[in-house]
Design a protein around this motif. Structure first.
Motif, PDB file in Angstrom:
ATOM      1  N   PHE A 270      11.816  -0.652  -5.457  1.00  0.00           N
ATOM      2  CA  PHE A 270      11.142  -0.145  -4.260  1.00  0.00           C
ATOM      3  C   PHE A 270       9.650  -0.084  -4.550  1.00  0.00           C
ATOM      4  N   LEU A 271       8.842  -0.495  -3.596  1.00  0.00           N
ATOM      5  CA  LEU A 271       7.389  -0.344  -3.708  1.00  0.00           C
ATOM      6  C   LEU A 271       6.916   0.405  -2.472  1.00  0.00           C
ATOM      7  N   TYR A 272       6.234   1.502  -2.701  1.00  0.00           N
ATOM      8  CA  TYR A 272       5.774   2.397  -1.629  1.00  0.00           C
ATOM      9  C   TYR A 272       4.247   2.380  -1.622  1.00  0.00           C
ATOM     10  N   ALA A 273       3.691   1.984  -0.491  1.00  0.00           N
ATOM     11  CA  ALA A 273       2.235   2.053  -0.325  1.00  0.00           C
ATOM     12  C   ALA A 273       1.917   3.197   0.629  1.00  0.00           C
ATOM     13  N   GLY A 274       1.231   4.205   0.124  1.00  0.00           N
ATOM     14  CA  GLY A 274       0.729   5.271   0.980  1.00  0.00           C
ATOM     15  C   GLY A 274      -0.555   4.789   1.615  1.00  0.00           C
ATOM     16  N   LEU A 275      -0.592   4.708   2.930  1.00  0.00           N
ATOM     17  CA  LEU A 275      -1.695   4.062   3.637  1.00  0.00           C
ATOM     18  C   LEU A 275      -2.535   5.051   4.433  1.00  0.00           C
ATOM     19  N   MET A 276      -3.812   4.727   4.583  1.00  0.00           N
ATOM     20  CA  MET A 276      -4.673   5.387   5.553  1.00  0.00           C
ATOM     21  C   MET A 276      -5.104   4.316   6.558  1.00  0.00           C
ATOM     22  N   ILE A 277      -4.818   4.586   7.831  1.00  0.00           N
ATOM     23  CA  ILE A 277      -5.174   3.651   8.898  1.00  0.00           C
ATOM     24  C   ILE A 277      -6.265   4.309   9.728  1.00  0.00           C
ATOM     25  N   ASP A 278      -7.465   3.718   9.704  1.00  0.00           N
ATOM     26  CA  ASP A 278      -8.579   4.369  10.397  1.00  0.00           C
ATOM     27  C   ASP A 278      -8.660   3.908  11.863  1.00  0.00           C
ATOM     28  N   ARG A 279      -9.602   4.487  12.586  1.00  0.00           N
ATOM     29  CA  ARG A 279      -9.705   4.212  14.028  1.00  0.00           C
ATOM     30  C   ARG A 279     -10.039   2.760  14.320  1.00  0.00           C
ATOM     31  N   ALA A 280     -10.665   2.083  13.375  1.00  0.00           N
ATOM     32  CA  ALA A 280     -11.015   0.676  13.564  1.00  0.00           C
ATOM     33  C   ALA A 280      -9.854  -0.257  13.238  1.00  0.00           C
ATOM     34  N   GLY A 281      -8.715   0.334  12.807  1.00  0.00           N
ATOM     35  CA  GLY A 281      -7.560  -0.483  12.459  1.00  0.00           C
ATOM     36  C   GLY A 281      -7.580  -0.996  11.036  1.00  0.00           C
ATOM     37  N   ARG A 282      -8.542  -0.520  10.231  1.00  0.00           N
ATOM     38  CA  ARG A 282      -8.554  -0.892   8.811  1.00  0.00           C
ATOM     39  C   ARG A 282      -7.406  -0.194   8.099  1.00  0.00           C
ATOM     40  N   VAL A 283      -6.830  -0.882   7.123  1.00  0.00           N
ATOM     41  CA  VAL A 283      -5.748  -0.333   6.325  1.00  0.00           C
ATOM     42  C   VAL A 283      -6.226  -0.216   4.883  1.00  0.00           C
ATOM     43  N   LEU A 284      -6.185   1.001   4.327  1.00  0.00           N
ATOM     44  CA  LEU A 284      -6.569   1.216   2.936  1.00  0.00           C
ATOM     45  C   LEU A 284      -5.430   1.916   2.198  1.00  0.00           C
ATOM     46  N   VAL A 285      -5.253   1.565   0.929  1.00  0.00           N
ATOM     47  CA  VAL A 285      -4.171   2.138   0.121  1.00  0.00           C
ATOM     48  C   VAL A 285      -4.643   3.436  -0.517  1.00  0.00           C
ATOM     49  N   LEU A 286      -3.951   4.525  -0.213  1.00  0.00           N
ATOM     50  CA  LEU A 286      -4.224   5.809  -0.852  1.00  0.00           C
ATOM     51  C   LEU A 286      -3.589   5.878  -2.233  1.00  0.00           C
ATOM     52  N   GLU A 287      -2.364   5.346  -2.329  1.00  0.00           N
ATOM     53  CA  GLU A 287      -1.625   5.396  -3.593  1.00  0.00           C
ATOM     54  C   GLU A 287      -0.458   4.427  -3.525  1.00  0.00           C
ATOM     55  N   PHE A 288       0.022   4.047  -4.701  1.00  0.00           N
ATOM     56  CA  PHE A 288       1.287   3.332  -4.821  1.00  0.00           C
ATOM     57  C   PHE A 288       2.308   4.251  -5.470  1.00  0.00           C
ATOM     58  N   ASN A 289       3.538   4.198  -4.992  1.00  0.00           N
ATOM     59  CA  ASN A 289       4.663   4.802  -5.678  1.00  0.00           C
ATOM     60  C   ASN A 289       5.658   3.702  -5.994  1.00  0.00           C
ATOM     61  N   CYS A 290       6.371   3.866  -7.097  1.00  0.00           N
ATOM     62  CA  CYS A 290       7.302   2.828  -7.549  1.00  0.00           C
ATOM     63  C   CYS A 290       8.745   3.196  -7.228  1.00  0.00           C
ATOM     64  N   ARG A 291       8.893   3.943  -6.148  1.00  0.00           N
ATOM     65  CA  ARG A 291      10.217   4.388  -5.713  1.00  0.00           C
ATOM     66  C   ARG A 291      10.105   4.756  -4.242  1.00  0.00           C
ATOM     67  N   MET A 292      11.219   5.080  -3.627  1.00  0.00           N
ATOM     68  CA  MET A 292      11.197   5.526  -2.242  1.00  0.00           C
ATOM     69  C   MET A 292      10.522   6.888  -2.160  1.00  0.00           C
ATOM     70  N   GLY A 293       9.903   7.172  -1.026  1.00  0.00           N
ATOM     71  CA  GLY A 293       9.299   8.485  -0.830  1.00  0.00           C
ATOM     72  C   GLY A 293      10.357   9.523  -0.511  1.00  0.00           C
ATOM     73  N   ASP A 294      10.042  10.759  -0.803  1.00  0.00           N
ATOM     74  CA  ASP A 294      10.910  11.884  -0.468  1.00  0.00           C
ATOM     75  C   ASP A 294      10.019  12.929   0.203  1.00  0.00           C
TER      76      ASP A 294
END
Length: 428
Positions: A270-294
């Motif tokens: 599993f690869l989990y990308a924690g994302l921040m999506i800004d008002r302009a529609g840009r996607v930035l990665v806050l963090e990666f997790n190597c498992r499913m989120g809980d």
């Protein structure tokens, strides 16, 4: 098939519950499991946590596939241990798991491979870190380098809060599993926008995306209070439009898998990308997790209609094209999960309280256990996040109503929950 599920939280209960629905399953063992898996007639708890002991047990008992839930066993190299003895296991190697186990590794990897993320600096020296915060001002984000059970991130709204986080994270008793024994902090720019959790099943360069979700990190309603491991989640996340979904796969997921392959540490799991999506529609990665989120796993598993065991078996096949050709089926309804937490969570949660009001689960409403233990037919609290009450509904609002109706039937001394899980989707 005989399946070994490693872990004992709400994520593992949900994964084991979903795996058990496969006609391919003969028996599922959960190590160490919790009160919920102990109560399930088709699941067997196993009082083992050491990777060598688990590997020896898996060999002796003819386990066909092992699925690893939490981050700690991955960071300690359980996948390497199992593979070296010819056992089939789903999860990243210890080297690949550095995407989560080391914030420093992760940020350097993203910078190297052009994956969009916040600007940052790394510090081992507290005085230098404090000076950087004074120069940059607030809001600013301070992250512990190692594993910290979902509590190693402080979004500091003022410089005093940032200074306190630095002092805590660089202290020897901060509760962080430091890499190479060195305490380091990553200090990065504050990103404004809406967060989303984006998870895929990956095997080499191939990836299949799971349903989108959004969790609620803060302890209290309206996103107030300290960060936690997560107080609730819902799926799908409306902020991830089809256009955003395509952008995430194109700009984040596939470049990450390609970068790992180029760096000689191919990624499976599993690869989990924690994302921040800004008002302009840009996607930035806050963090990666190597498992499913809980707690994101719980609503996602409620919506998955495809055979999870078949999916993970495919994802551990040497022929990665098999995964690339996989299509998943999803319930069109929304799912929402509410975490019932112990008193004093996330600091020093109270445990040992008897849980009452646990009714029978249905296809549309499940109580997934996390910090629980079964004793003499009764269930008691044993951790900070105790249960995740999860329900399906035609809308997020309907799923929310059902989940809270069920949650209000459960009680234990000091029980706490947020009352606004899903508010962003409902507000939309």
């Amino acid at each position: 098939m005989k399946i070994l599920m490693v872990g004992g939280g709400g994520r593992e209960h949900a994964l084991a519950w979903k795996l058990n629905q496969s006609p391919l399953v003969q028996r599922i063992y959960v190590a160490p499991g919790n009160g919920g898996t102990a109560s399930h007639k088709d699941l067997t708890n196993l009082a083992l946590t050491d990777k060598v002991a688990l590997r020896e047990w898996a060999l002796a008992n003819g386990i066909d596939l092992t699925v690893v839930g939490p981050e700690a066993p991955l960071a300690s190299g359980i996948v390497d241990e199992f593979r070296q003895h010819g056992l089939r296991i789903f999860g990243p190697t210890q080297a690949a798991a550095q995407l989560e186990s080391s914030k420093v590794f992760s940020k350097a990897f993203m910078r190297k491979h052009g994956i969009p993320t916040a600007d940052y600096q790394v510090f081992e020296d507290a005085a230098q870190a404090h000076a950087y915060v004074d120069a940059k001002g607030a809001p600013i984000v301070v992250k512990a380098d190692g594993l910290a059970a979902g509590k190693g991130v402080v979004v500091a709204l003022d410089v005093q809060q940032a200074h306190a986080a630095i002092d805590h994270m660089l202290a020897k008793d901060a509760g962080v599993q430091h890499n190479q024994g060195v305490a380091r902090v990553v200090i990065e720019e504050f990103l404004d926008g809406e967060e989303a959790s984006f998870m895929v099943v990956a095997n080499g360069l191939a990836a299949v995306s799971l349903a989108t979700s959004q969790d609620h990190k803060r302890l209290l309603d309206a996103d107030q209070g300290p960060n936690t491991g997560g107080m609730g989640a819902y799926s799908p996340a409306p902020v991830v439009t089809p256009e955003i979904h395509a952008k995430v796969m194109r700009e984040v997921i596939f470049p990450t898998l390609k970068g790992m392959q180029q760096d000689g540490i191919p990624y499976t799991g599993f690869l989990y990308a924690g994302l921040m999506i800004d008002r302009a529609g840009r996607v930035l990665v806050l963090e990666f997790n190597c498992r499913m989120g809980d707690p994101e796993t719980q609503p996602i598993m409620m919506r998955l209609k495809s055979d999870l065991l078949q999916l993970l078996w495919t994802a551990t096949d040497p022929d990665t094209q098999l995964l690339a050709n996989t299509e998943l089926q999803w319930d069109r309804r929304s799912a929402l999960g509410v975490v019932l937490a112990a008193a004093n969570y996330p600091a020093t949660p109270e445990t040992g309280q008897e849980i009452r009001g646990l009714g029978p689960d249905t296809e549309e409403a499940m109580v997934f256990h996390a910090g629980t233990v079964e004793k003499d037919g009764k269930v008691f609290t044993s951790g900070g996040r105790v249960l995740c009450v999860t329900a399906l509904g035609d809308t997020v609002k309907q799923a929310q109503t059902r989940a809270y109706e069920l949650a209000d039937k459960v009680s234990f001394q000091g029980m706490h929950m947020r009352r606004d899980i899903g508010f962003r989707a409902i507000r939309r």
